[in-house]
Design a protein around this motif. Structure first.
Motif, PDB file in Angstrom:
ATOM      1  N   PRO A 123     -26.075  16.637  36.920  1.00 33.09           N
ATOM      2  CA  PRO A 123     -25.418  15.336  36.927  1.00 33.09           C
ATOM      3  C   PRO A 123     -24.282  15.269  35.902  1.00 33.09           C
ATOM      4  CG  PRO A 123     -27.805  15.080  36.945  1.00 33.09           C
ATOM      5  CD  PRO A 123     -27.532  16.525  36.677  1.00 33.09           C
ATOM      6  N   ILE A 124     -23.203  14.607  36.293  1.00 33.10           N
ATOM      7  CA  ILE A 124     -22.052  14.432  35.405  1.00 33.10           C
ATOM      8  C   ILE A 124     -22.330  13.255  34.477  1.00 33.10           C
ATOM      9  CG2 ILE A 124     -19.578  13.941  35.312  1.00 33.10           C
ATOM     10  CD1 ILE A 124     -19.360  15.138  38.136  1.00 33.10           C
ATOM     11  N   PRO A 125     -22.253  13.435  33.160  1.00 31.32           N
ATOM     12  CA  PRO A 125     -22.609  12.364  32.220  1.00 31.32           C
ATOM     13  C   PRO A 125     -21.882  11.044  32.449  1.00 31.32           C
ATOM     14  CG  PRO A 125     -22.450  14.442  31.059  1.00 31.32           C
ATOM     15  CD  PRO A 125     -21.971  14.706  32.462  1.00 31.32           C
ATOM     16  N   VAL A 126     -20.566  11.080  32.699  1.00 31.67           N
ATOM     17  CA  VAL A 126     -19.847   9.821  32.866  1.00 31.67           C
ATOM     18  C   VAL A 126     -20.287   9.097  34.135  1.00 31.67           C
ATOM     19  CG1 VAL A 126     -17.862  10.777  34.134  1.00 31.67           C
ATOM     20  CG2 VAL A 126     -17.582   8.706  32.750  1.00 31.67           C
ATOM     21  N   VAL A 127     -20.701   9.854  35.149  1.00 35.71           N
ATOM     22  CA  VAL A 127     -21.206   9.214  36.364  1.00 35.71           C
ATOM     23  C   VAL A 127     -22.478   8.440  36.054  1.00 35.71           C
ATOM     24  CG1 VAL A 127     -22.170   9.620  38.657  1.00 35.71           C
ATOM     25  CG2 VAL A 127     -20.139  10.871  37.934  1.00 35.71           C
ATOM     26  N   LEU A 128     -23.349   9.032  35.253  1.00 33.11           N
ATOM     27  CA  LEU A 128     -24.580   8.339  34.880  1.00 33.11           C
ATOM     28  C   LEU A 128     -24.271   7.088  34.067  1.00 33.11           C
ATOM     29  CD1 LEU A 128     -26.915  11.335  33.910  1.00 33.11           C
ATOM     30  CD2 LEU A 128     -26.669  10.182  36.126  1.00 33.11           C
ATOM     31  N   ARG A 129     -23.268   7.173  33.185  1.00 29.29           N
ATOM     32  CA  ARG A 129     -22.871   5.996  32.396  1.00 29.29           C
ATOM     33  C   ARG A 129     -22.394   4.870  33.303  1.00 29.29           C
ATOM     34  NH1 ARG A 129     -18.499   7.305  28.040  1.00 29.29           N
ATOM     35  NH2 ARG A 129     -18.787   5.064  27.667  1.00 29.29           N
ATOM     36  N   VAL A 130     -21.517   5.217  34.224  1.00 21.60           N
ATOM     37  CA  VAL A 130     -20.973   4.200  35.125  1.00 21.60           C
ATOM     38  C   VAL A 130     -22.066   3.645  36.032  1.00 21.60           C
ATOM     39  CG1 VAL A 130     -19.408   3.810  37.071  1.00 21.60           C
ATOM     40  CG2 VAL A 130     -18.620   5.085  35.065  1.00 21.60           C
ATOM     41  N   GLN A 149     -21.665  13.133  42.278  1.00 18.25           N
ATOM     42  CA  GLN A 149     -22.376  12.878  41.023  1.00 18.25           C
ATOM     43  C   GLN A 149     -22.699  14.153  40.251  1.00 18.25           C
ATOM     44  OE1 GLN A 149     -25.244   9.201  41.582  1.00 18.25           O
ATOM     45  NE2 GLN A 149     -25.513  10.588  43.308  1.00 18.25           N
ATOM     46  N   PHE A 150     -22.455  15.312  40.872  1.00 16.28           N
ATOM     47  CA  PHE A 150     -22.861  16.584  40.279  1.00 16.28           C
ATOM     48  C   PHE A 150     -21.653  17.472  40.009  1.00 16.28           C
ATOM     49  CE2 PHE A 150     -26.204  14.804  42.818  1.00 16.28           C
ATOM     50  CZ  PHE A 150     -27.315  14.904  41.986  1.00 16.28           C
ATOM     51  N   ALA A 151     -21.772  18.278  38.951  1.00 12.62           N
ATOM     52  CA  ALA A 151     -20.661  19.131  38.531  1.00 12.62           C
ATOM     53  C   ALA A 151     -20.615  20.413  39.350  1.00 12.62           C
ATOM     54  CB  ALA A 151     -20.812  19.475  37.046  1.00 12.62           C
ATOM     55  N   GLY A 152     -19.462  20.708  39.916  1.00 13.53           N
ATOM     56  CA  GLY A 152     -19.241  21.969  40.604  1.00 13.53           C
ATOM     57  C   GLY A 152     -20.149  22.197  41.787  1.00 13.53           C
ATOM     58  N   LEU A 207     -26.394  15.531  48.684  1.00 11.02           N
ATOM     59  CA  LEU A 207     -27.435  16.534  48.461  1.00 11.02           C
ATOM     60  C   LEU A 207     -28.790  15.919  48.771  1.00 11.02           C
ATOM     61  CD1 LEU A 207     -26.212  17.876  44.994  1.00 11.02           C
ATOM     62  CD2 LEU A 207     -25.538  18.645  47.269  1.00 11.02           C
ATOM     63  N   ASN A 208     -29.726  16.763  49.218  1.00 15.48           N
ATOM     64  CA  ASN A 208     -31.064  16.249  49.479  1.00 15.48           C
ATOM     65  C   ASN A 208     -31.930  16.356  48.218  1.00 15.48           C
ATOM     66  OD1 ASN A 208     -31.966  18.930  49.290  1.00 15.48           O
ATOM     67  ND2 ASN A 208     -31.891  19.233  51.498  1.00 15.48           N
ATOM     68  N   ARG A 209     -33.128  15.834  48.283  1.00 18.10           N
ATOM     69  CA  ARG A 209     -33.996  15.769  47.108  1.00 18.10           C
ATOM     70  C   ARG A 209     -34.311  17.152  46.512  1.00 18.10           C
ATOM     71  NH1 ARG A 209     -37.688  12.372  44.604  1.00 18.10           N
ATOM     72  NH2 ARG A 209     -37.110  10.643  45.973  1.00 18.10           N
ATOM     73  N   PRO A 210     -34.719  18.166  47.326  1.00 21.09           N
ATOM     74  CA  PRO A 210     -35.027  19.471  46.723  1.00 21.09           C
ATOM     75  C   PRO A 210     -33.846  20.080  45.968  1.00 21.09           C
ATOM     76  CG  PRO A 210     -35.914  19.350  48.949  1.00 21.09           C
ATOM     77  CD  PRO A 210     -35.037  18.150  48.778  1.00 21.09           C
ATOM     78  N   VAL A 211     -32.648  19.961  46.530  1.00 21.44           N
ATOM     79  CA  VAL A 211     -31.469  20.525  45.866  1.00 21.44           C
ATOM     80  C   VAL A 211     -31.199  19.793  44.563  1.00 21.44           C
ATOM     81  CG1 VAL A 211     -28.973  20.828  46.031  1.00 21.44           C
ATOM     82  CG2 VAL A 211     -30.422  21.375  47.990  1.00 21.44           C
ATOM     83  N   VAL A 212     -31.319  18.489  44.583  1.00 24.03           N
ATOM     84  CA  VAL A 212     -31.076  17.698  43.368  1.00 24.03           C
ATOM     85  C   VAL A 212     -32.086  18.057  42.286  1.00 24.03           C
ATOM     86  CG1 VAL A 212     -31.158  15.366  42.398  1.00 24.03           C
ATOM     87  CG2 VAL A 212     -29.920  15.798  44.531  1.00 24.03           C
TER      88      VAL A 212
END
Length: 225
Positions: free
Chosen positions: A167-174, A159-162, A122-127
């Motif tokens: 952001p997916i929490p476990v991805v941020l943890r890892v 890194q993102f849900a659906g 994903l690009n910055r605006p979408v994120v």
């Protein structure tokens, strides 16, 4: 911008910083990082002074260099400084102290980066839009952000849900364990390469394996188990 983000930028642009600074300036950068690492974490005055030293030694970078452009927005006071800042500093000092890669290694690195940039992203605006819709003011610093010279910032989509989630929490943890802010390419490669211990690519196993199993695999890598 907080000090962690500045240190992350320095790590991302290590090679161009090494090229832009002369030998004495680069050695001074390592010395200033060493002073930061040796500062007592509880002594905020000493930590801020060391961070300011790191900031000042980066001023000779070209004005259009990403790190140089970010310097004026760095905040060195208050809650912006914490344990994560010191952890980033220690990891960054190790990384910047490594010798520059030989040509063959550089070619391998470019090939790996090309493979990672070919993955859905994903690009910055979408994120930013996804983060805002999830109640976040800005993208978390733990997100992997890859620098593509042609397309700009690229955030691997796993890194993102659906189709429109945050952001997916476990991805941020890892990612925090993998120090993605310092080495986003290494963190992305961990997620998007086969993992013998997990039996597949970690990114493809999100939602299939327990979160703690993914966290454990990343922790084992970092701790050398």
């Amino acid at each position: 911008m907080n000090p962690e983000r500045l240190l992350g930028l320095v790590g991302e642009h290590r090679d161009s910083i090494r090229e832009a600074l002369d030998g004495e300036q680069y050695a001074l950068l390592l010395a200033r990082l060493g002073a930061l690492v040796e500062a007592e974490e509880a002594d905020l005055k000493a930590v801020r002074r060391a961070l300011q030293g790191v900031r000042l030694v980066l001023v000779p970078l070209p004005l259009d260099h990403p790190v140089r452009m970010a310097l004026d927005s760095v905040r060195l006071a208050g809650p912006a400084i914490g344990p994560a800042t010191m952890a980033h500093a220690r990891a960054l000092l190790v990384r910047l102290s490594e010798p520059p890669p030989v040509p063959e290694t550089a070619a391998i690195i470019r090939a790996v980066q090309a493979r990672l940039l070919a993955e859905p992203a994903l690009n910055r605006p979408v994120v930013h839009a996804r983060c805002h819709s999830s109640g976040l003011d800005e993208p978390p610093p733990e997100l992997i952000r890859l620098d593509d010279v042609e397309r700009g910032d690229r955030y691997p989509a796993f890194q993102f849900a659906g189709a429109a989630g945050g952001p997916i929490p476990v991805v941020l943890r890892v990612n925090r364990i993998l120090l993605a802010g310092i080495d986003p390419w290494g963190a992305a490669d961990w997620w998007l390469s086969g993992n013998v211990w997990l039996g597949g690519k970690p990114a493809a196993l999100l939602g299939e394996l327990p979160d703690e199993q993914l966290v454990g695999a990343a922790t084992a890598l970092v701790e050398g188990d």
